[in-house]
Design an enzyme around this catalytic site. Structure first.
Site, PDB file in Angstrom:
ATOM      1  N   ASP A 273       0.659  -1.300  -0.005  1.00  0.00           N
ATOM      2  CA  ASP A 273      -0.357   0.105   0.120  1.00  0.00           C
ATOM      3  C   ASP A 273       0.698   1.544   0.131  1.00  0.00           C
ATOM      4  O   ASP A 273       0.451   2.237  -0.628  1.00  0.00           O
ATOM      5  CB  ASP A 273      -0.646   0.067   0.835  1.00  0.00           C
ATOM      6  CG  ASP A 273      -0.624  -0.567   2.399  1.00  0.00           C
ATOM      7  OD1 ASP A 273       0.563  -1.570   2.544  1.00  0.00           O
ATOM      8  OD2 ASP A 273      -0.549   0.076   3.507  1.00  0.00           O
ATOM      9  N   ASP A 297      -0.485  -7.917 -10.615  1.00  0.00           N
ATOM     10  CA  ASP A 297      -1.659  -7.528 -11.383  1.00  0.00           C
ATOM     11  C   ASP A 297      -1.812  -5.892 -11.043  1.00  0.00           C
ATOM     12  O   ASP A 297      -2.046  -5.210 -12.010  1.00  0.00           O
ATOM     13  CB  ASP A 297      -2.258  -8.628 -10.504  1.00  0.00           C
ATOM     14  CG  ASP A 297      -3.500  -8.224 -12.128  1.00  0.00           C
ATOM     15  OD1 ASP A 297      -3.601  -8.353 -13.022  1.00  0.00           O
ATOM     16  OD2 ASP A 297      -3.951  -9.663 -11.786  1.00  0.00           O
TER      17      ASP A 297
END
Ligand code: NAP
Length: 407
Positions: A273, A297
């Protein structure tokens, strides 16, 4: 001109590329034929421009996808996989996933069967392409996404099935872990072997292409034994295989006063994050990123958006036996056969392929020409609708405009 020959792999993993290599291609479904025609034209022109008559590619078509089904009754004929492996380097357009034919995805099947464990996605800004960033030119990153395991391994059971219930019961009685009633369950395997080969290929790429750092992106603060272990194994392989050529971020400040010695790649890690924030706020501090499947991804599409979208993002799936370069978008069926869409993703994947073969002058020629063509503002609809004063041209015309820009 020499006879056409196969590319071969040497025992140390390097390639032997003849002057006239045979390269298999899969045209792809939907918009595949349109973008492949433009791509082949551009790649051939770049090779011709840079090497005169000295080098040439002998293209060999492999019927896969709808063409494969029409010809052989099989969407993914085993001979096509054998041919890719035998020729070491291949390129493909997008393939439709046949619905209700028992195939999860042809693309995933190709990656798994050929053990193409690294999904490599370079992200670089092309001038004139509209971007949501203030300084998109600061972005020059290459994502190495692990392709074979993590939550994508396909080990999952639907809510309420006997298997999910049995596993929940086992976890409760044998391991003391409670799963909420009716939960669907997926398993996230991350192994040292698959992590280390992926991180080693990312470090090798950074060393060969002059990137200053490799960042291990993970969520190890929460998933300690999978994502956390990924980072730990990444550091281990850096030390064991590239000890003389890499330093850690701790070494950088403790020993080198924040200035990496020439030729050394800095290995660092970031929580996923946090890295999403950093690539927006301080993108120039990141080069190669190595990461497990799911993070990879997400971050590769997010980065592609930062430089102006997925339509132009190139990619490759690379293993120890062979490599397949491919467009990162799908078959866009509503535009099939209209000669309308942007061939940029496949063309830039072709440039990556030329680099990978060691034909870097031709790869650079393709990238420079596509940049110049976009700057001249004669572009396909997707770019024309975003670039002020642009003239919309067809897919094939855009290919010709790129060729015309080749110096
Ligand atoms: P898609 O084919 O990528 O198309 C979605 C939209 O993206 C298009 O409608 C178009 O947007 C834009 N787009 C895609 N390629 C473009 C190009 N070359 N130039 C300009 N715009 C482009 O995604 P999808 O509709 O979800 O998937 C369709 C099929 O592709 C499915 O069968 C899927 O399984 C398959 N697929 C294959 C691969 C692969 O082979 N690697 C990857 C993804 C999906 P606008 O209409 O807004 O212009």
């Amino acid at each position: 001109m020499a006879d056409a020959q196969k590319i071969t792999k040497n025992s140390d993993g390097t390639l032997s590329v003849p002057d006239c290599p045979i390269i298999p291609f899969i045209e792809g479904d939907g918009i595949g034929p349109d973008i492949w025609r433009a791509t082949q034209r551009v790649i051939d022109a770049a090779v011709e421009k840079r090497y005169g008559g000295q080098r040439r590619i002998e293209w060999m078509e492999l019927p896969v996808g709808e063409k494969g089904y029409a010809k052989t009754g099989n969407y993914l004929p085993p001979e096509a996989l054998d041919a890719i492996e035998a020729h070491v380097v291949a390129i493909k357009g997008p393939l439709t996933t046949p619905i209700g034919k028992g195939i999860r995805s042809l693309n995933v099947a190709i990656r798994q069967k050929l053990d193409l464990y690294a999904c490599v996605r370079p992200v670089r800004y092309i001038e004139t392409v509209p971007s949501p960033m203030k300084h998109p030119e600061k972005i020059n990153m290459v994502v190495f996404r692990e392709n074979t395991e993590d939550l994508y391994a396909g080990i999952e059971w639907a809510s309420g099935t006997d298997e999910a219930e049995a596993l929940a019961e086992y976890l409760k009685t044998q391991m003391g872990s409670n799963i909420p009633p009716l939960a669907g369950i997926g398993i996230k395997p991350i192994s040292p072997g698959n992590t280390k080969r992926l991180v080693a290929s990312a470090i090798r790429y950074a060393l060969e292409n002059g990137f200053p750092s490799v960042t291990l992106m993970h969520k190890g603060n929460i998933m300690k034994f999978t994502e956390g272990a990924f980072a730990q194994w990444g550091y281990e392989v850096a030390k064991a295989q590239f000890g003389g050529q890499t330093i850690t971020e701790a070494d950088l400040y403790d020993t080198y006063d924040g200035e990496a010695p020439a030729g050394k790649v800095v290995i660092k890690d970031r929580i996923a994050d946090m890295l999403f924030q950093q690539v927006l706020l301080r993108p120039d501090e990141y080069g190669v990123i190595a990461t497990p499947n799911l993070n990879g991804d997400y971050i590769s599409d997010a980065l592609a958006a930062q430089v102006g979208g997925l339509g132009m993002a190139p990619g490759a799936n690379i293993g120890d036996r062979c490599a397949v370069f491919e467009a990162t978008h799908g078959t866009a069926p509503k535009y099939a056969g209209l000669d309308k869409v942007n061939p940029g993703s496949l063309i830039l994947s072709g440039a990556m392929m030329l680099d990978y073969m060691g034909w870097k002058e031709a790869g650079t020629a393709v990238r420079e020409a596509i940049q110049a063509a976009i700057k001249a503002r004669r572009v396909t609809y997707d770019l024309a609708r975003q670039i002020e004063g642009a003239e919309e041209v067809k897919c094939s015309q855009f290919g010709e405009a790129i060729v015309a820009q080749m110096k």
